[in-house]
Structure formats: structure tokens, C-alpha cells
Design a protein around this motif. Structure first.
Motif, PDB file in Angstrom:
ATOM      1  N   THR A 160       0.848  -1.183   0.000  1.00 32.01           N
ATOM      2  CA  THR A 160       0.000   0.000   0.000  1.00 32.01           C
ATOM      3  C   THR A 160       0.890   1.241   0.000  1.00 32.01           C
ATOM      4  O   THR A 160       2.113   1.148   0.195  1.00 32.01           O
ATOM      5  CB  THR A 160      -0.895   0.039   1.252  1.00 32.01           C
ATOM      6  OG1 THR A 160      -0.062   0.157   2.414  1.00 32.01           O
ATOM      7  CG2 THR A 160      -1.764  -1.207   1.353  1.00 32.01           C
ATOM      8  N   LYS A 161       0.266   2.376  -0.174  1.00 35.10           N
ATOM      9  CA  LYS A 161       0.999   3.643  -0.139  1.00 35.10           C
ATOM     10  C   LYS A 161       1.717   3.792   1.208  1.00 35.10           C
ATOM     11  O   LYS A 161       2.882   4.193   1.265  1.00 35.10           O
ATOM     12  CB  LYS A 161       0.026   4.802  -0.356  1.00 35.10           C
ATOM     13  CG  LYS A 161       0.666   6.153  -0.345  1.00 35.10           C
ATOM     14  CD  LYS A 161      -0.369   7.243  -0.575  1.00 35.10           C
ATOM     15  CE  LYS A 161       0.268   8.619  -0.523  1.00 35.10           C
ATOM     16  NZ  LYS A 161      -0.727   9.674  -0.714  1.00 35.10           N
ATOM     17  N   GLU A 162       1.043   3.427   2.270  1.00 38.81           N
ATOM     18  CA  GLU A 162       1.627   3.514   3.614  1.00 38.81           C
ATOM     19  C   GLU A 162       2.820   2.570   3.765  1.00 38.81           C
ATOM     20  O   GLU A 162       3.800   2.902   4.423  1.00 38.81           O
ATOM     21  CB  GLU A 162       0.573   3.197   4.677  1.00 38.81           C
ATOM     22  CG  GLU A 162      -0.523   4.244   4.782  1.00 38.81           C
ATOM     23  CD  GLU A 162      -1.563   4.157   3.655  1.00 38.81           C
ATOM     24  OE1 GLU A 162      -1.762   3.066   3.074  1.00 38.81           O
ATOM     25  OE2 GLU A 162      -2.158   5.204   3.352  1.00 38.81           O
ATOM     26  N   ASP A 163       2.731   1.380   3.155  1.00 33.34           N
ATOM     27  CA  ASP A 163       3.856   0.429   3.198  1.00 33.34           C
ATOM     28  C   ASP A 163       5.099   1.039   2.555  1.00 33.34           C
ATOM     29  O   ASP A 163       6.203   0.925   3.089  1.00 33.34           O
ATOM     30  CB  ASP A 163       3.508  -0.872   2.472  1.00 33.34           C
ATOM     31  CG  ASP A 163       2.440  -1.671   3.186  1.00 33.34           C
ATOM     32  OD1 ASP A 163       2.290  -1.530   4.416  1.00 33.34           O
ATOM     33  OD2 ASP A 163       1.751  -2.451   2.495  1.00 33.34           O
ATOM     34  N   TYR A 164       4.915   1.672   1.395  1.00 27.01           N
ATOM     35  CA  TYR A 164       6.055   2.289   0.710  1.00 27.01           C
ATOM     36  C   TYR A 164       6.637   3.428   1.530  1.00 27.01           C
ATOM     37  O   TYR A 164       7.843   3.631   1.566  1.00 27.01           O
ATOM     38  CB  TYR A 164       5.656   2.796  -0.681  1.00 27.01           C
ATOM     39  CG  TYR A 164       5.461   1.695  -1.683  1.00 27.01           C
ATOM     40  CD1 TYR A 164       6.538   0.934  -2.142  1.00 27.01           C
ATOM     41  CD2 TYR A 164       4.203   1.416  -2.184  1.00 27.01           C
ATOM     42  CE1 TYR A 164       6.358  -0.073  -3.074  1.00 27.01           C
ATOM     43  CE2 TYR A 164       4.013   0.409  -3.120  1.00 27.01           C
ATOM     44  CZ  TYR A 164       5.087  -0.338  -3.557  1.00 27.01           C
ATOM     45  OH  TYR A 164       4.907  -1.337  -4.471  1.00 27.01           O
ATOM     46  N   GLU A 165       5.774   4.200   2.208  1.00 26.65           N
ATOM     47  CA  GLU A 165       6.241   5.343   2.988  1.00 26.65           C
ATOM     48  C   GLU A 165       7.044   4.915   4.209  1.00 26.65           C
ATOM     49  O   GLU A 165       7.881   5.672   4.692  1.00 26.65           O
ATOM     50  CB  GLU A 165       5.044   6.209   3.392  1.00 26.65           C
ATOM     51  CG  GLU A 165       4.443   6.930   2.201  1.00 26.65           C
ATOM     52  CD  GLU A 165       3.125   7.622   2.504  1.00 26.65           C
ATOM     53  OE1 GLU A 165       2.580   7.463   3.624  1.00 26.65           O
ATOM     54  OE2 GLU A 165       2.625   8.314   1.599  1.00 26.65           O
ATOM     55  N   LYS A 166       6.814   3.696   4.723  1.00 27.97           N
ATOM     56  CA  LYS A 166       7.551   3.188   5.886  1.00 27.97           C
ATOM     57  C   LYS A 166       8.699   2.252   5.490  1.00 27.97           C
ATOM     58  O   LYS A 166       9.503   1.881   6.329  1.00 27.97           O
ATOM     59  CB  LYS A 166       6.602   2.426   6.810  1.00 27.97           C
ATOM     60  CG  LYS A 166       5.550   3.307   7.461  1.00 27.97           C
ATOM     61  CD  LYS A 166       4.713   2.524   8.439  1.00 27.97           C
ATOM     62  CE  LYS A 166       3.736   1.635   7.696  1.00 27.97           C
ATOM     63  NZ  LYS A 166       2.825   0.878   8.536  1.00 27.97           N
ATOM     64  N   LYS A 191      18.934   5.661  -8.946  1.00 28.46           N
ATOM     65  CA  LYS A 191      19.772   6.235  -7.894  1.00 28.46           C
ATOM     66  C   LYS A 191      19.066   7.470  -7.356  1.00 28.46           C
ATOM     67  O   LYS A 191      18.430   8.217  -8.088  1.00 28.46           O
ATOM     68  CB  LYS A 191      21.146   6.646  -8.447  1.00 28.46           C
ATOM     69  CG  LYS A 191      21.893   5.521  -9.127  1.00 28.46           C
ATOM     70  CD  LYS A 191      22.379   4.502  -8.145  1.00 28.46           C
ATOM     71  CE  LYS A 191      23.170   3.429  -8.876  1.00 28.46           C
ATOM     72  NZ  LYS A 191      23.051   2.141  -8.279  1.00 28.46           N
ATOM     73  N   GLY A 192      19.182   7.709  -6.086  1.00 27.80           N
ATOM     74  CA  GLY A 192      18.563   8.882  -5.487  1.00 27.80           C
ATOM     75  C   GLY A 192      18.435   8.701  -3.985  1.00 27.80           C
ATOM     76  O   GLY A 192      18.902   7.711  -3.411  1.00 27.80           O
ATOM     77  N   THR A 193      17.769   9.652  -3.369  1.00 28.01           N
ATOM     78  CA  THR A 193      17.548   9.565  -1.929  1.00 28.01           C
ATOM     79  C   THR A 193      16.475   8.521  -1.652  1.00 28.01           C
ATOM     80  O   THR A 193      15.760   8.075  -2.565  1.00 28.01           O
ATOM     81  CB  THR A 193      17.090  10.925  -1.371  1.00 28.01           C
ATOM     82  OG1 THR A 193      15.801  11.231  -1.916  1.00 28.01           O
ATOM     83  CG2 THR A 193      18.082  12.029  -1.700  1.00 28.01           C
ATOM     84  N   LEU A 194      16.341   8.176  -0.384  1.00 29.90           N
ATOM     85  CA  LEU A 194      15.315   7.201   0.005  1.00 29.90           C
ATOM     86  C   LEU A 194      13.920   7.707  -0.362  1.00 29.90           C
ATOM     87  O   LEU A 194      13.100   6.954  -0.877  1.00 29.90           O
ATOM     88  CB  LEU A 194      15.400   6.911   1.507  1.00 29.90           C
ATOM     89  CG  LEU A 194      14.337   5.993   2.088  1.00 29.90           C
ATOM     90  CD1 LEU A 194      14.314   4.649   1.362  1.00 29.90           C
ATOM     91  CD2 LEU A 194      14.551   5.805   3.573  1.00 29.90           C
ATOM     92  N   GLU A 195      13.665   8.984  -0.148  1.00 33.33           N
ATOM     93  CA  GLU A 195      12.350   9.541  -0.472  1.00 33.33           C
ATOM     94  C   GLU A 195      12.087   9.493  -1.987  1.00 33.33           C
ATOM     95  O   GLU A 195      10.966   9.226  -2.417  1.00 33.33           O
ATOM     96  CB  GLU A 195      12.223  10.972   0.055  1.00 33.33           C
ATOM     97  CG  GLU A 195      12.130  11.043   1.573  1.00 33.33           C
ATOM     98  CD  GLU A 195      11.034  10.155   2.157  1.00 33.33           C
ATOM     99  OE1 GLU A 195       9.902  10.162   1.633  1.00 33.33           O
ATOM    100  OE2 GLU A 195      11.317   9.436   3.130  1.00 33.33           O
ATOM    101  N   GLU A 196      13.112   9.743  -2.792  1.00 31.25           N
ATOM    102  CA  GLU A 196      12.955   9.672  -4.249  1.00 31.25           C
ATOM    103  C   GLU A 196      12.688   8.240  -4.695  1.00 31.25           C
ATOM    104  O   GLU A 196      11.854   8.007  -5.566  1.00 31.25           O
ATOM    105  CB  GLU A 196      14.203  10.220  -4.949  1.00 31.25           C
ATOM    106  CG  GLU A 196      14.388  11.711  -4.797  1.00 31.25           C
ATOM    107  CD  GLU A 196      15.730  12.210  -5.298  1.00 31.25           C
ATOM    108  OE1 GLU A 196      15.790  13.376  -5.709  1.00 31.25           O
ATOM    109  OE2 GLU A 196      16.720  11.437  -5.283  1.00 31.25           O
TER     110      GLU A 196
END
Length: 91
Positions: free
Chosen positions: A46-52, A71-76
């Protein structure tokens, strides 16, 4: 006129197709299985799973689907995974 075209139609030579097949076989042997292999299941996060999700897990998920080049930051990476694997109504 049509008969003349048919009689002049080039016919592939059996030897040429044999060489082509052999060349493909050699290339496949040199490079293993040939590249991208789709995993059996589509990710069910879910969206929440990806955010955590931890960075190593996002990296592994992207790599499994042939997207390990990102390649990029964790948020990217998380945003890329969400955009790739979630349907628009899930965003």
C-alpha cells in the motif's frame, strides 16, 4: 506481371538461417538468461507500506523488477516505487 514478381521473390537460404540460429545461441550462452525476468507476483504494498519501507527493501524491490538502476535519496526511491507499482486511485 504478378507471376513475374512471384518468380523473382527472394527465397531465404537454409544455410543463412542456420548461421543466424547458431549466432543467437552463442549470444544467449555468453549472456546467461538474456536479461529482464518478470517476477511471478506484482507487489502488493500500500501507499503507507512504501512510505515506511526501509531503503534496502525498496532497493531490492526495484532490482527484482529490473529497475535497480535508480539512484537517489530514500524519499525519491519511495516516490518512484509508488508511482511505478500503485494504481492512480491508490496514490
Amino acid at each position: 506481371m504478378a507471376l513475374k514478381w512471384l518468380l523473382n521473390f527472394p527465397v531465404p537460404q537454409p544455410e543463412a538461417s542456420f548461421k543466424s540460429t547458431q549466432k543467437k545461441k552463442v549470444v544467449k550462452e555468453e549472456h546467461g538468461h538474456g536479461g529482464f525476468q518478470m517476477p511471478l507476483h506484482y507487489p502488493r504494498y500500500t501507499k503507507e507500506d512504501y512510505e515506511k519501507m526501509e531503503e534496502w527493501k525498496v532497493d531490492l524491490l526495484l532490482k527484482q523488477y529490473g529497475l535497480g538502476f535508480f539512484k537517489g535519496t530514500l524519499e525519491e526511491k519511495r516516490a518512484f516505487a509508488k508511482g511505478t507499482f500503485l494504481w492512480p486511485d491508490q496514490l
